[in-house]
Design a protein around this motif. Structure first.
Motif, mmCIF file in Angstrom:
data_model
loop_
_atom_site.group_PDB
_atom_site.id
_atom_site.type_symbol
_atom_site.label_atom_id
_atom_site.label_comp_id
_atom_site.label_asym_id
_atom_site.label_seq_id
_atom_site.Cartn_x
_atom_site.Cartn_y
_atom_site.Cartn_z
ATOM 1 N N UNK A 63 0.847 -1.210 0.000
ATOM 2 C CA UNK A 63 0.000 0.000 0.000
ATOM 3 C C UNK A 63 0.875 1.250 0.000
ATOM 4 N N UNK A 64 1.936 1.236 0.798
ATOM 5 C CA UNK A 64 2.840 2.392 0.853
ATOM 6 C C UNK A 64 3.504 2.590 -0.505
ATOM 7 N N UNK A 65 3.959 1.496 -1.088
ATOM 8 C CA UNK A 65 4.615 1.593 -2.398
ATOM 9 C C UNK A 65 3.639 2.177 -3.420
ATOM 10 N N UNK A 66 2.418 1.657 -3.423
ATOM 11 C CA UNK A 66 1.432 2.132 -4.412
ATOM 12 C C UNK A 66 1.153 3.625 -4.211
ATOM 13 N N UNK A 67 1.034 4.026 -2.942
ATOM 14 C CA UNK A 67 0.757 5.431 -2.630
ATOM 15 C C UNK A 67 1.812 6.354 -3.248
ATOM 16 N N UNK A 68 3.046 5.876 -3.292
ATOM 17 C CA UNK A 68 4.131 6.707 -3.819
ATOM 18 C C UNK A 68 4.483 6.354 -5.266
ATOM 19 N N UNK A 69 3.674 5.544 -5.882
ATOM 20 C CA UNK A 69 3.914 5.210 -7.287
ATOM 21 C C UNK A 69 5.134 4.330 -7.505
ATOM 22 N N UNK A 70 5.496 3.534 -6.476
ATOM 23 C CA UNK A 70 6.690 2.683 -6.590
ATOM 24 C C UNK A 70 6.294 1.247 -6.972
ATOM 25 N N UNK A 71 7.142 0.579 -7.711
ATOM 26 C CA UNK A 71 6.982 -0.844 -8.005
ATOM 27 C C UNK A 71 7.499 -1.661 -6.821
ATOM 28 N N UNK A 72 7.074 -2.932 -6.735
ATOM 29 C CA UNK A 72 7.488 -3.803 -5.625
ATOM 30 C C UNK A 72 8.130 -5.080 -6.160
ATOM 31 N N UNK A 73 9.300 -5.398 -5.622
ATOM 32 C CA UNK A 73 9.947 -6.689 -5.906
ATOM 33 C C UNK A 73 10.143 -7.433 -4.588
ATOM 34 N N UNK A 74 9.686 -8.690 -4.551
ATOM 35 C CA UNK A 74 9.849 -9.512 -3.346
ATOM 36 C C UNK A 74 10.724 -10.716 -3.647
ATOM 37 N N UNK A 75 11.632 -11.015 -2.721
ATOM 38 C CA UNK A 75 12.490 -12.201 -2.811
ATOM 39 C C UNK A 75 11.914 -13.251 -1.859
ATOM 40 N N UNK A 76 11.337 -14.299 -2.427
ATOM 41 C CA UNK A 76 10.638 -15.325 -1.641
ATOM 42 C C UNK A 76 11.507 -16.564 -1.385
ATOM 43 N N UNK A 77 12.834 -16.406 -1.470
ATOM 44 C CA UNK A 77 13.736 -17.566 -1.375
ATOM 45 C C UNK A 77 13.427 -18.473 -0.174
ATOM 46 N N UNK A 78 13.155 -17.874 0.995
ATOM 47 C CA UNK A 78 12.915 -18.688 2.194
ATOM 48 C C UNK A 78 11.432 -18.902 2.463
ATOM 49 N N UNK A 79 10.577 -18.561 1.500
ATOM 50 C CA UNK A 79 9.137 -18.713 1.709
ATOM 51 C C UNK A 79 8.494 -19.632 0.674
ATOM 52 N N UNK A 80 9.134 -19.796 -0.481
ATOM 53 C CA UNK A 80 8.581 -20.685 -1.507
ATOM 54 C C UNK A 80 8.390 -22.083 -0.933
ATOM 55 N N UNK A 81 7.210 -22.643 -1.148
ATOM 56 C CA UNK A 81 6.960 -24.007 -0.687
ATOM 57 C C UNK A 81 6.465 -24.078 0.745
ATOM 58 N N UNK A 82 6.499 -22.941 1.470
ATOM 59 C CA UNK A 82 6.206 -22.976 2.906
ATOM 60 C C UNK A 82 4.984 -22.170 3.311
ATOM 61 N N UNK A 83 4.684 -21.084 2.584
ATOM 62 C CA UNK A 83 3.579 -20.203 2.986
ATOM 63 C C UNK A 83 2.533 -20.116 1.886
ATOM 64 N N UNK A 84 1.289 -19.862 2.303
ATOM 65 C CA UNK A 84 0.164 -19.795 1.362
ATOM 66 C C UNK A 84 -0.633 -21.075 1.480
ATOM 67 N N UNK A 85 -1.914 -20.929 1.663
ATOM 68 C CA UNK A 85 -2.744 -22.114 1.950
ATOM 69 C C UNK A 85 -3.065 -22.934 0.706
ATOM 70 N N UNK A 86 -3.170 -22.297 -0.453
ATOM 71 C CA UNK A 86 -3.593 -23.032 -1.650
ATOM 72 C C UNK A 86 -2.410 -23.669 -2.374
#
Ligand SMILES: *Cc1c(COP(=O)(O)O)cnc(C)c1O
Length: 397
Positions: free
Chosen positions: A193-216
């Motif tokens: 939300x903060x990024x969008x408010x300032x017109x910034x793009x977002x990049x996330x590094x999910x290296x330690x989250x892939x395979x572990x988070x998200x219910x579906x």
């Protein structure tokens, strides 16, 4: 002597007690039980969170691909083309991440350098969590963009920095999701939300989250926190919970096409070998269809973290109630000695020291895996309690 000025590098590291050495890791067929420099240990510091690196289904997929298609990638993909396995993997990745398209890279480190060098340029502004992974920092530096670092997870600080940047400049907010040395993560809804408010793009590094988070689909924290559509680029790796090797970027079709034009770490490197692609595809299917490894990891965390906190409390130490498999135990001045005592007792736990973490925050860093048995971890707790008794609180070594 030709290398005389390099010798001071070693001497200085030695003098500061920070010289890094590579140890021999043998008998790895029954990981996490391995032999390290001749000592049998339980490995508690690798990133194979789901134990998939040794899953026979991945090994079989890799072996079959190697036998059929050979061992080499042969050429860069721009020159040699993309084989059907890679094309299908990229389609599966787009589905996995909830994006339009994905692009496979040789490794996570290389992906971050290549992505950032391709998408950012001098005159652009990068806003980075102070504890972002080294590969993100190196990528921003390589791009020539201005880099503003906000205090770890401090999104108000991020907001202030964004507000102070020129309105017209192109801006990217860049963050790890699960932080590799802390095991914590940001509020992605607020970050986006903060990024969008300032017109910034977002990049996330999910290296330690892939395979572990998200219910579906278990793709990562963007999925878990429901921000997939607000994220411009998700980066992930096959090298951690997915038990293989290689990495990917995922986002809009257009952004992936830009990477194909400009990402030098994609253009000027050989395609990943068929065996690596096959293992990645198999792992991607497994984390979405076989709930057993993740359930085992969750069950381990549920009993182990409170037990660890109890053991630590007796020595005046603590650790966070982590929902991630990374558990830091901050113990300035004692990390190295504790790590050594645990090693002698048969447990390999990394002591993380500067410059990997800020001075004064030396720590033991535990990485839990679905492959750890109850006996492995009970034994570890006993060894830790022993080691802590012999290294009383406040001892500076
Ligand atoms: C491990 C890691 C990488 C690098 O990935 P590799 O595939 O091992 O090169 C990138 N980012 C983060 C946050 C990591 O933890």
């Amino acid at each position: 002597m030709r290398y005389a000025d390099y010798r001071t590098v070693l001497q200085e590291a030695e003098a500061r007690g920070l010289r890094r050495r590579l140890r021999a890791a043998d008998d790895t067929a029954h990981w996490p039980h391995v032999t390290l420099d001749g000592q049998p240990v339980v490995d508690l510091c690798s990133n194979d969170y789901l134990g998939l690196a040794q899953d026979p289904r991945l090994a079989q997929a890799a072996a079959q691909a190697a036998q059929t298609f050979g061992t080499g990638g042969r050429a860069s993909r721009l020159v040699g083309g993309s084989d059907v396995a890679t094309r299908v993997l990229e389609e599966a990745l787009a589905h996995f991440t909830g994006t339009e398209a994905a692009l496979v890279f040789a490794s996570g480190y290389q992906a971050n350098l290549a992505i950032l060098q391709a998408l950012l340029a001098p005159g652009d502004w990068a806003f980075c969590d102070r504890l972002n992974h080294a590969s993100l920092n190196d990528g921003v530096r390589l791009s020539g963009a201005r880099c503003k670092r906000y205090a770890h997870l401090d999104l108000e600080h991020l907001d202030r920095l964004l507000r102070a940047a020129p309105h017209t400049a192109r801006k990217w907010v860049i963050s790890d999701t699960v932080f590799s040395m802390e095991g914590d993560y940001p509020d992605l809804n607020r970050l986006c939300a903060i990024a969008r408010h300032h017109g910034a793009c977002v990049m996330l590094d999910e290296a330690h989250a892939n395979g572990l988070f998200g219910e579906a689909r278990h793709s990562g924290l963007a999925e878990a926190q429901g921000v997939t559509s607000a994220v411009d680029l998700q980066m992930g790796t096959f090298s951690k919970a997915l038990g293989g090797f290689g990495a990917f970027a995922a986002g809009s079709r257009e952004l992936m096409a830009v990477l194909v034009q400009r990402a030098r770490g994609f253009l000027y490197t050989t395609a990943l070998p068929p065996s690596v692609i096959a293992a990645a595809y198999e792992a991607l299917g497994l984390v979405q269809s076989d709930p057993t490894p993740l359930a085992r990891l969750r069950a381990t965390q549920a009993w182990f973290i409170p037990a660890l906190q109890q053991t630590l409390a007796q020595a005046g130490l603590s650790c966070p109630s982590s929902h991630t498999p990374i558990v830091p135990i901050i113990c300035p001045g004692r990390a190295q000695a504790l790590s050594q005592a645990l090693y002698r007792a048969g447990y390999h736990v990394g002591a993380i020291r500067p410059p990997t973490v800020p001075a004064g925050t030396e720590r033991l860093r535990l990485c839990l895996s679905a492959a750890h048995t109850h006996a492995d971890l009970r034994g570890f707790l006993e060894a830790l309690a022993q080691a802590l008794t012999h290294l009383p609180t406040g001892a500076v070594l």
